[in-house]
Design a protein around this motif. Sequence first.
Motif, short mmCIF file in Angstrom:
data_model
loop_
_atom_site.label_atom_id
_atom_site.label_comp_id
_atom_site.label_asym_id
_atom_site.label_seq_id
_atom_site.Cartn_x
_atom_site.Cartn_y
_atom_site.Cartn_z
N ILE A 146 0.84 -1.21 0.00
CA ILE A 146 0.00 0.00 0.00
C ILE A 146 0.87 1.26 0.00
O ILE A 146 0.64 2.20 -0.77
CB ILE A 146 -0.96 -0.01 1.22
N ARG A 147 1.90 1.24 0.83
CA ARG A 147 2.78 2.41 0.94
C ARG A 147 3.46 2.71 -0.40
O ARG A 147 3.54 3.86 -0.83
CB ARG A 147 3.83 2.10 2.01
N LEU A 148 3.93 1.67 -1.08
CA LEU A 148 4.65 1.88 -2.34
C LEU A 148 3.68 2.17 -3.49
O LEU A 148 3.95 3.03 -4.34
CB LEU A 148 5.51 0.66 -2.67
N GLY A 149 2.55 1.45 -3.52
CA GLY A 149 1.59 1.64 -4.60
C GLY A 149 0.96 3.02 -4.53
O GLY A 149 0.85 3.73 -5.53
N ASP A 150 0.53 3.40 -3.35
CA ASP A 150 -0.12 4.69 -3.15
C ASP A 150 0.90 5.71 -2.65
O ASP A 150 0.59 6.57 -1.84
CB ASP A 150 -1.27 4.52 -2.12
N LEU B 114 -4.17 -3.15 9.25
CA LEU B 114 -2.97 -2.52 8.71
C LEU B 114 -2.87 -1.07 9.18
O LEU B 114 -3.87 -0.40 9.37
CB LEU B 114 -2.99 -2.57 7.19
N PHE B 115 -1.66 -0.63 9.35
CA PHE B 115 -1.36 0.74 9.78
C PHE B 115 -2.04 1.11 11.10
O PHE B 115 -2.29 2.28 11.36
CB PHE B 115 -1.74 1.76 8.68
N ALA B 116 -2.40 0.11 11.90
CA ALA B 116 -3.00 0.40 13.21
C ALA B 116 -1.92 1.03 14.10
O ALA B 116 -0.74 0.78 13.91
CB ALA B 116 -3.50 -0.89 13.84
#
Lengths: 252, 162
Positions: A146-150, B114-116
Amino acid sequence: MNIQEALFQYVLRLGDDSLILGHRLSEWCGHGPVLEEDIATINISLDLIGQATNLLEYAGKLEGKGRDEDAIAFLRLEHEYKNILLVEQTNGDFGKTMMRQFFFDSYRKLLFDRLVKSPDVQLAAIADKALKETKYHLKHSSEWIIRLGDGTEESHRRIQDSLDALYKYSNELFFTDEVEDTLVENGVIPSLDGLEDEWNTYVQAILKEATLTIPTNNWKQSGGRLGKHTEHLGMLLTELQYMQRAYPNMKW
Amino acid sequence: MVTEKEIWGFLEEVSDPEVPVLSVVDLGVVRTVELKNDTTCKITITPTYTGCPAMKTMEEDIISKLNEKGISDVSVELTLHPSWTTDWLSENGKRKLKEYGIAPPEHEVDKSVLFAAPTVVPCPLCNSTNTKMVSQFGSTACKAHYQCNECLEPFDYFKCLR
Protein backbone atom coordinates in the motif's frame (compact mmCIF):
# COMPACT_ATOMS: atom_id res chain seq x y z
CA MET A 1 -0.18 -43.00 -4.12
CA ASN A 2 -0.20 -44.14 -0.49
CA ILE A 3 -0.78 -41.69 2.36
CA GLN A 4 2.74 -41.85 3.75
CA GLU A 5 4.29 -41.05 0.37
CA ALA A 6 1.76 -38.25 -0.25
CA LEU A 7 2.46 -36.71 3.15
CA PHE A 8 6.20 -36.87 2.54
CA GLN A 9 5.79 -35.12 -0.81
CA TYR A 10 3.45 -32.51 0.65
CA VAL A 11 5.69 -31.64 3.60
CA LEU A 12 8.66 -31.49 1.22
CA ARG A 13 6.80 -29.00 -0.98
CA LEU A 14 6.01 -26.74 1.97
CA GLY A 15 9.54 -27.09 3.32
CA ASP A 16 11.12 -26.20 -0.02
CA ASP A 17 8.95 -23.07 -0.30
CA SER A 18 10.22 -21.91 3.10
CA LEU A 19 13.82 -22.88 2.38
CA ILE A 20 14.13 -21.17 -1.01
CA LEU A 21 12.29 -17.99 -0.03
CA GLY A 22 14.24 -17.83 3.24
CA HIS A 23 17.48 -18.09 1.29
CA ARG A 24 16.38 -15.47 -1.24
CA LEU A 25 15.47 -13.01 1.51
CA SER A 26 18.81 -13.59 3.22
CA GLU A 27 20.47 -12.07 0.15
CA TRP A 28 19.24 -8.70 1.43
CA CYS A 29 21.53 -8.95 4.46
CA GLY A 30 23.62 -5.77 4.42
CA HIS A 31 21.82 -4.43 1.31
CA GLY A 32 18.45 -3.26 2.71
CA PRO A 33 17.21 0.19 1.65
CA VAL A 34 17.29 1.32 5.29
CA LEU A 35 18.71 -0.42 8.35
CA GLU A 36 15.26 -1.26 9.81
CA GLU A 37 14.17 -2.99 6.60
CA ASP A 38 17.46 -4.80 6.31
CA ILE A 39 16.81 -6.22 9.80
CA ALA A 40 13.16 -6.91 9.02
CA THR A 41 13.87 -8.96 5.88
CA ILE A 42 16.52 -10.95 7.75
CA ASN A 43 14.14 -11.58 10.67
CA ILE A 44 11.56 -12.92 8.22
CA SER A 45 14.24 -14.94 6.45
CA LEU A 46 15.21 -16.51 9.77
CA ASP A 47 11.59 -17.45 10.53
CA LEU A 48 11.34 -19.10 7.10
CA ILE A 49 14.59 -21.03 7.55
CA GLY A 50 13.26 -22.16 10.95
CA GLN A 51 10.05 -23.38 9.30
CA ALA A 52 12.13 -25.14 6.64
CA THR A 53 14.13 -26.90 9.36
CA ASN A 54 10.95 -28.19 11.03
CA LEU A 55 9.30 -29.21 7.78
CA LEU A 56 12.32 -30.87 6.16
CA GLU A 57 13.19 -32.71 9.36
CA TYR A 58 9.64 -34.07 9.40
CA ALA A 59 9.85 -34.90 5.68
CA GLY A 60 13.02 -36.90 6.37
CA LYS A 61 11.23 -38.91 9.06
CA LEU A 62 8.25 -39.57 6.80
CA GLU A 63 10.54 -40.71 4.01
CA GLY A 64 12.30 -43.12 6.37
CA LYS A 65 15.60 -43.27 4.47
CA GLY A 66 17.66 -41.68 7.20
CA ARG A 67 18.00 -38.26 5.61
CA ASP A 68 18.00 -35.36 8.06
CA GLU A 69 16.95 -31.77 7.28
CA ASP A 70 20.47 -30.78 6.24
CA ALA A 71 20.84 -33.65 3.80
CA ILE A 72 17.49 -32.72 2.23
CA ALA A 73 18.26 -29.00 2.11
CA PHE A 74 21.80 -29.20 0.78
CA LEU A 75 22.26 -32.43 -1.13
CA ARG A 76 19.58 -32.63 -3.78
CA LEU A 77 19.67 -31.79 -7.46
CA GLU A 78 17.70 -28.92 -8.92
CA HIS A 79 14.78 -30.98 -10.25
CA GLU A 80 14.33 -32.60 -6.83
CA TYR A 81 13.33 -29.26 -5.26
CA LYS A 82 9.54 -28.91 -5.22
CA ASN A 83 9.10 -25.24 -4.37
CA ILE A 84 6.78 -23.01 -6.37
CA LEU A 85 8.39 -20.80 -9.00
CA LEU A 86 7.39 -17.59 -7.21
CA VAL A 87 9.81 -18.07 -4.30
CA GLU A 88 12.88 -18.65 -6.49
CA GLN A 89 12.41 -15.42 -8.48
CA THR A 90 15.21 -12.91 -7.98
CA ASN A 91 14.88 -10.12 -5.41
CA GLY A 92 14.92 -7.24 -7.92
CA ASP A 93 14.33 -3.95 -6.15
CA PHE A 94 12.82 -3.77 -2.65
CA GLY A 95 9.33 -3.42 -4.17
CA LYS A 96 9.67 -6.65 -6.13
CA THR A 97 10.81 -8.46 -3.01
CA MET A 98 7.79 -7.12 -1.13
CA MET A 99 5.37 -8.11 -3.92
CA ARG A 100 6.76 -11.66 -3.93
CA GLN A 101 6.50 -11.69 -0.14
CA PHE A 102 2.95 -10.31 -0.18
CA PHE A 103 1.72 -13.06 -2.54
CA PHE A 104 3.44 -15.69 -0.42
CA ASP A 105 2.51 -14.42 3.08
CA SER A 106 -1.17 -14.02 2.19
CA TYR A 107 -1.26 -17.57 0.81
CA ARG A 108 0.66 -19.03 3.74
CA LYS A 109 -1.54 -17.35 6.34
CA LEU A 110 -4.68 -18.82 4.77
CA LEU A 111 -3.05 -22.23 4.29
CA PHE A 112 -1.76 -22.46 7.88
CA ASP A 113 -5.20 -21.38 9.16
CA ARG A 114 -6.38 -24.65 7.63
CA LEU A 115 -3.40 -26.89 8.44
CA VAL A 116 -3.61 -26.19 12.18
CA LYS A 117 -6.76 -28.33 12.02
CA SER A 118 -4.94 -31.29 10.48
CA PRO A 119 -5.26 -34.49 12.52
CA ASP A 120 -1.58 -35.10 11.77
CA VAL A 121 -0.19 -33.82 15.07
CA GLN A 122 3.27 -32.85 13.82
CA LEU A 123 2.03 -31.01 10.71
CA ALA A 124 -0.57 -29.16 12.80
CA ALA A 125 2.09 -28.19 15.38
CA ILE A 126 4.46 -26.85 12.71
CA ALA A 127 1.59 -24.88 11.11
CA ASP A 128 0.47 -23.49 14.47
CA LYS A 129 3.97 -22.31 15.29
CA ALA A 130 4.50 -20.79 11.83
CA LEU A 131 1.08 -19.12 11.73
CA LYS A 132 1.92 -16.84 14.64
CA GLU A 133 5.00 -15.55 12.82
CA THR A 134 3.34 -15.39 9.42
CA LYS A 135 0.79 -12.87 10.75
CA TYR A 136 3.67 -10.47 11.42
CA HIS A 137 5.11 -11.11 7.96
CA LEU A 138 1.78 -10.50 6.23
CA LYS A 139 1.16 -7.23 8.06
CA HIS A 140 4.64 -6.07 7.06
CA SER A 141 4.37 -6.95 3.36
CA SER A 142 0.74 -5.74 3.00
CA GLU A 143 1.63 -2.35 4.44
CA TRP A 144 4.56 -2.00 2.07
CA ILE A 145 2.40 -2.79 -0.96
CA ILE A 146 0.00 0.00 0.00
CA ARG A 147 2.78 2.41 0.94
CA LEU A 148 4.65 1.88 -2.34
CA GLY A 149 1.59 1.64 -4.60
CA ASP A 150 -0.12 4.69 -3.15
CA GLY A 151 3.19 6.50 -2.67
CA THR A 152 5.13 8.55 -5.20
CA GLU A 153 4.92 8.36 -8.97
CA GLU A 154 8.25 6.51 -9.01
CA SER A 155 7.29 3.99 -6.30
CA HIS A 156 3.91 3.39 -7.95
CA ARG A 157 5.48 2.73 -11.35
CA ARG A 158 8.04 0.34 -9.94
CA ILE A 159 5.68 -1.68 -7.74
CA GLN A 160 3.22 -1.92 -10.66
CA ASP A 161 6.08 -3.34 -12.77
CA SER A 162 6.72 -5.92 -10.03
CA LEU A 163 3.06 -6.88 -9.92
CA ASP A 164 3.07 -7.30 -13.72
CA ALA A 165 6.23 -9.43 -13.56
CA LEU A 166 5.15 -11.73 -10.71
CA TYR A 167 1.42 -12.14 -11.27
CA LYS A 168 1.92 -15.03 -13.68
CA TYR A 169 3.40 -17.11 -10.84
CA SER A 170 0.45 -16.60 -8.47
CA ASN A 171 -1.61 -19.44 -9.90
CA GLU A 172 0.87 -22.03 -8.76
CA LEU A 173 0.16 -21.20 -5.11
CA PHE A 174 -2.98 -23.27 -5.58
CA PHE A 175 -1.49 -26.13 -7.55
CA THR A 176 -2.82 -29.51 -6.50
CA ASP A 177 -2.29 -32.98 -7.85
CA GLU A 178 -2.57 -36.50 -6.47
CA VAL A 179 -0.39 -35.51 -3.50
CA GLU A 180 -2.91 -33.02 -2.08
CA ASP A 181 -5.88 -35.05 -3.36
CA THR A 182 -4.73 -38.18 -1.52
CA LEU A 183 -4.28 -36.27 1.73
CA VAL A 184 -7.61 -34.47 1.52
CA GLU A 185 -9.50 -37.64 0.56
CA ASN A 186 -8.03 -39.47 3.53
CA GLY A 187 -8.66 -36.61 5.94
CA VAL A 188 -4.94 -35.99 6.64
CA ILE A 189 -5.27 -32.33 5.71
CA PRO A 190 -8.46 -30.24 5.61
CA SER A 191 -10.04 -29.44 2.26
CA LEU A 192 -8.25 -26.71 0.31
CA ASP A 193 -11.48 -25.63 -1.42
CA GLY A 194 -12.02 -21.91 -1.30
CA LEU A 195 -8.37 -21.12 -0.57
CA GLU A 196 -7.84 -19.42 -3.91
CA ASP A 197 -11.04 -17.37 -3.60
CA GLU A 198 -10.09 -16.19 -0.13
CA TRP A 199 -6.63 -15.29 -1.38
CA ASN A 200 -8.04 -13.35 -4.32
CA THR A 201 -10.40 -11.43 -2.07
CA TYR A 202 -7.62 -10.39 0.30
CA VAL A 203 -5.04 -9.62 -2.39
CA GLN A 204 -7.44 -7.66 -4.57
CA ALA A 205 -8.53 -5.49 -1.63
CA ILE A 206 -4.94 -4.59 -0.78
CA LEU A 207 -3.98 -3.98 -4.42
CA LYS A 208 -7.02 -1.73 -4.81
CA GLU A 209 -6.05 0.30 -1.76
CA ALA A 210 -2.55 0.50 -3.22
CA THR A 211 -4.07 1.93 -6.46
CA LEU A 212 -2.48 -0.90 -8.45
CA THR A 213 -3.95 -2.63 -11.49
CA ILE A 214 -4.08 -6.40 -11.75
CA PRO A 215 -2.67 -7.50 -15.15
CA THR A 216 -5.34 -8.51 -17.63
CA ASN A 217 -2.99 -10.91 -19.39
CA ASN A 218 -4.07 -14.16 -17.81
CA TRP A 219 -1.16 -16.31 -18.95
CA LYS A 220 0.21 -18.32 -16.01
CA GLN A 221 3.40 -20.23 -15.42
CA SER A 222 3.85 -23.27 -13.19
CA GLY A 223 6.07 -26.34 -12.91
CA GLY A 224 7.97 -25.94 -9.65
CA ARG A 225 5.85 -28.45 -7.74
CA LEU A 226 6.93 -31.08 -10.27
CA GLY A 227 10.57 -30.01 -10.23
CA LYS A 228 10.56 -27.94 -13.43
CA HIS A 229 12.16 -24.65 -12.46
CA THR A 230 13.09 -21.28 -13.90
CA GLU A 231 16.77 -20.60 -14.55
CA HIS A 232 17.06 -18.72 -11.24
CA LEU A 233 16.88 -21.78 -8.96
CA GLY A 234 20.08 -23.34 -10.23
CA MET A 235 22.06 -20.19 -9.53
CA LEU A 236 20.55 -19.92 -6.07
CA LEU A 237 21.49 -23.55 -5.34
CA THR A 238 25.12 -23.07 -6.31
CA GLU A 239 25.40 -20.63 -3.44
CA LEU A 240 23.13 -22.51 -1.02
CA GLN A 241 24.96 -25.80 -1.54
CA TYR A 242 28.49 -24.51 -1.98
CA MET A 243 29.98 -25.54 1.37
CA GLN A 244 28.47 -29.04 1.38
CA ARG A 245 29.53 -29.66 -2.22
CA ALA A 246 33.06 -28.31 -1.72
CA TYR A 247 33.58 -29.95 1.68
CA PRO A 248 31.21 -32.96 1.88
CA ASN A 249 29.84 -33.66 5.37
CA MET A 250 31.49 -30.59 6.88
CA LYS A 251 30.04 -29.45 10.20
CA TRP A 252 29.68 -25.79 11.06
CA MET B 1 18.22 -38.01 46.48
CA VAL B 2 17.54 -35.26 43.92
CA THR B 3 13.94 -34.16 43.28
CA GLU B 4 12.23 -32.72 40.20
CA LYS B 5 11.73 -29.50 42.13
CA GLU B 6 15.49 -29.25 42.61
CA ILE B 7 16.02 -29.82 38.88
CA TRP B 8 13.70 -26.86 38.14
CA GLY B 9 15.90 -24.89 40.56
CA PHE B 10 19.06 -25.92 38.68
CA LEU B 11 17.43 -24.87 35.39
CA GLU B 12 16.88 -21.39 36.88
CA GLU B 13 20.67 -21.09 36.63
CA VAL B 14 20.67 -21.68 32.85
CA SER B 15 20.30 -18.38 31.05
CA ASP B 16 19.00 -17.45 27.62
CA PRO B 17 22.18 -16.87 25.58
CA GLU B 18 20.71 -13.82 23.86
CA VAL B 19 18.92 -12.28 26.85
CA PRO B 20 21.22 -13.50 29.65
CA VAL B 21 19.12 -11.89 32.38
CA LEU B 22 16.38 -14.47 31.73
CA SER B 23 16.62 -18.11 32.71
CA VAL B 24 15.20 -20.81 30.45
CA VAL B 25 12.51 -21.26 33.13
CA ASP B 26 11.56 -17.55 33.16
CA LEU B 27 11.29 -17.68 29.40
CA GLY B 28 8.79 -20.55 29.51
CA VAL B 29 10.95 -22.65 27.22
CA VAL B 30 11.24 -25.60 29.64
CA ARG B 31 7.99 -27.53 29.43
CA THR B 32 8.57 -30.71 31.43
CA VAL B 33 11.13 -32.30 33.68
CA GLU B 34 11.07 -36.07 34.06
CA LEU B 35 13.41 -37.54 36.60
CA LYS B 36 13.92 -41.27 35.98
CA ASN B 37 16.45 -41.86 38.77
CA ASP B 38 19.15 -39.91 40.59
CA THR B 39 21.36 -39.62 37.52
CA THR B 40 18.92 -39.81 34.60
CA CYS B 41 16.65 -37.02 33.52
CA LYS B 42 14.62 -35.98 30.47
CA ILE B 43 13.90 -32.31 29.80
CA THR B 44 11.41 -31.13 27.18
CA ILE B 45 11.89 -27.67 25.70
CA THR B 46 9.99 -25.70 23.06
CA PRO B 47 11.42 -23.02 20.75
CA THR B 48 10.36 -19.39 21.06
CA TYR B 49 10.54 -18.57 17.34
CA THR B 50 11.01 -21.39 14.85
CA GLY B 51 14.28 -19.98 13.56
CA CYS B 52 15.67 -19.00 16.95
CA PRO B 53 19.40 -19.82 16.74
CA ALA B 54 19.66 -19.88 20.55
CA MET B 55 17.82 -23.20 20.95
CA LYS B 56 20.85 -25.40 20.31
CA THR B 57 22.91 -23.43 22.82
CA MET B 58 20.13 -23.68 25.42
CA GLU B 59 20.02 -27.44 24.92
CA GLU B 60 23.79 -27.75 25.44
CA ASP B 61 23.73 -25.39 28.43
CA ILE B 62 20.96 -27.42 30.10
CA ILE B 63 22.93 -30.63 29.67
CA SER B 64 26.19 -29.20 31.00
CA LYS B 65 24.46 -27.50 33.96
CA LEU B 66 22.75 -30.72 35.04
CA ASN B 67 25.95 -32.73 34.49
CA GLU B 68 27.69 -30.27 36.76
CA LYS B 69 25.01 -30.99 39.39
CA GLY B 70 25.71 -34.70 39.21
CA ILE B 71 22.97 -35.79 36.82
CA SER B 72 25.08 -37.58 34.28
CA ASP B 73 22.48 -38.85 31.83
CA VAL B 74 20.45 -35.90 30.51
CA SER B 75 18.36 -35.97 27.35
CA VAL B 76 16.73 -32.85 25.93
CA GLU B 77 13.77 -33.25 23.62
CA LEU B 78 12.32 -30.49 21.46
CA THR B 79 8.55 -30.23 21.20
CA LEU B 80 6.51 -27.89 19.00
CA HIS B 81 3.14 -28.54 20.56
CA PRO B 82 1.64 -26.55 22.17
CA SER B 83 3.51 -23.70 20.55
CA TRP B 84 5.28 -21.13 22.67
CA THR B 85 3.63 -17.84 23.49
CA THR B 86 4.86 -14.77 25.36
CA ASP B 87 2.09 -15.53 27.89
CA TRP B 88 4.47 -18.15 29.28
CA LEU B 89 7.03 -15.56 30.35
CA SER B 90 7.00 -15.61 34.15
CA GLU B 91 6.16 -12.46 36.14
CA ASN B 92 9.66 -12.66 37.53
CA GLY B 93 10.97 -12.84 33.97
CA LYS B 94 9.02 -9.74 32.93
CA ARG B 95 10.41 -7.79 35.89
CA LYS B 96 13.96 -8.90 35.07
CA LEU B 97 13.53 -7.93 31.41
CA LYS B 98 12.47 -4.39 32.35
CA GLU B 99 15.38 -4.01 34.76
CA TYR B 100 17.69 -5.12 31.96
CA GLY B 101 16.31 -2.38 29.68
CA ILE B 102 14.01 -4.49 27.49
CA ALA B 103 10.31 -3.62 27.65
CA PRO B 104 8.26 -6.76 28.50
CA PRO B 105 5.31 -7.82 26.28
CA GLU B 106 2.16 -5.67 26.54
CA HIS B 107 -1.32 -6.29 25.20
CA GLU B 108 -1.39 -7.43 21.62
CA VAL B 109 -2.78 -5.38 18.75
CA ASP B 110 -4.74 -7.11 16.00
CA LYS B 111 -2.14 -7.82 13.33
CA SER B 112 -4.78 -8.04 10.60
CA VAL B 113 -5.45 -4.28 10.96
CA LEU B 114 -2.97 -2.52 8.71
CA PHE B 115 -1.36 0.74 9.78
CA ALA B 116 -3.00 0.40 13.21
CA ALA B 117 -1.40 2.40 16.00
CA PRO B 118 1.30 0.16 17.46
CA THR B 119 1.08 -1.11 21.04
CA VAL B 120 1.83 1.59 23.60
CA VAL B 121 5.01 0.42 25.28
CA PRO B 122 6.32 2.32 28.32
CA CYS B 123 10.02 3.18 28.18
CA PRO B 124 11.88 0.70 30.43
CA LEU B 125 14.31 3.47 31.42
CA CYS B 126 12.13 6.50 32.28
CA ASN B 127 8.64 4.87 32.27
CA SER B 128 7.22 7.45 29.85
CA THR B 129 4.46 6.19 27.57
CA ASN B 130 5.44 8.78 24.99
CA THR B 131 7.33 6.26 22.85
CA LYS B 132 7.27 5.26 19.20
CA MET B 133 7.80 2.05 17.31
CA VAL B 134 10.77 2.29 14.95
CA SER B 135 10.38 -1.19 13.48
CA GLN B 136 8.25 -4.25 14.12
CA PHE B 137 11.41 -6.32 13.61
CA GLY B 138 14.34 -5.85 15.96
CA SER B 139 17.73 -7.20 16.94
CA THR B 140 16.40 -10.75 17.40
CA ALA B 141 13.27 -12.52 16.15
CA CYS B 142 11.49 -11.95 19.49
CA LYS B 143 11.97 -8.19 19.69
CA ALA B 144 10.66 -4.99 18.09
CA HIS B 145 12.60 -1.74 18.02
CA TYR B 146 11.20 1.31 19.87
CA GLN B 147 12.39 4.76 20.83
CA CYS B 148 11.40 6.95 23.78
CA ASN B 149 10.32 10.48 22.80
CA GLU B 150 11.01 11.80 26.32
CA CYS B 151 14.46 10.51 27.22
CA LEU B 152 15.25 9.79 23.54
CA GLU B 153 16.78 6.38 24.31
CA PRO B 154 16.20 3.61 21.79
CA PHE B 155 15.06 0.35 23.40
CA ASP B 156 14.02 -3.19 22.57
CA TYR B 157 10.48 -4.43 23.11
CA PHE B 158 9.89 -8.15 23.69
CA LYS B 159 6.96 -8.40 21.31
CA CYS B 160 3.79 -10.37 21.82
CA LEU B 161 3.55 -13.75 20.17
CA ARG B 162 0.19 -15.45 20.34
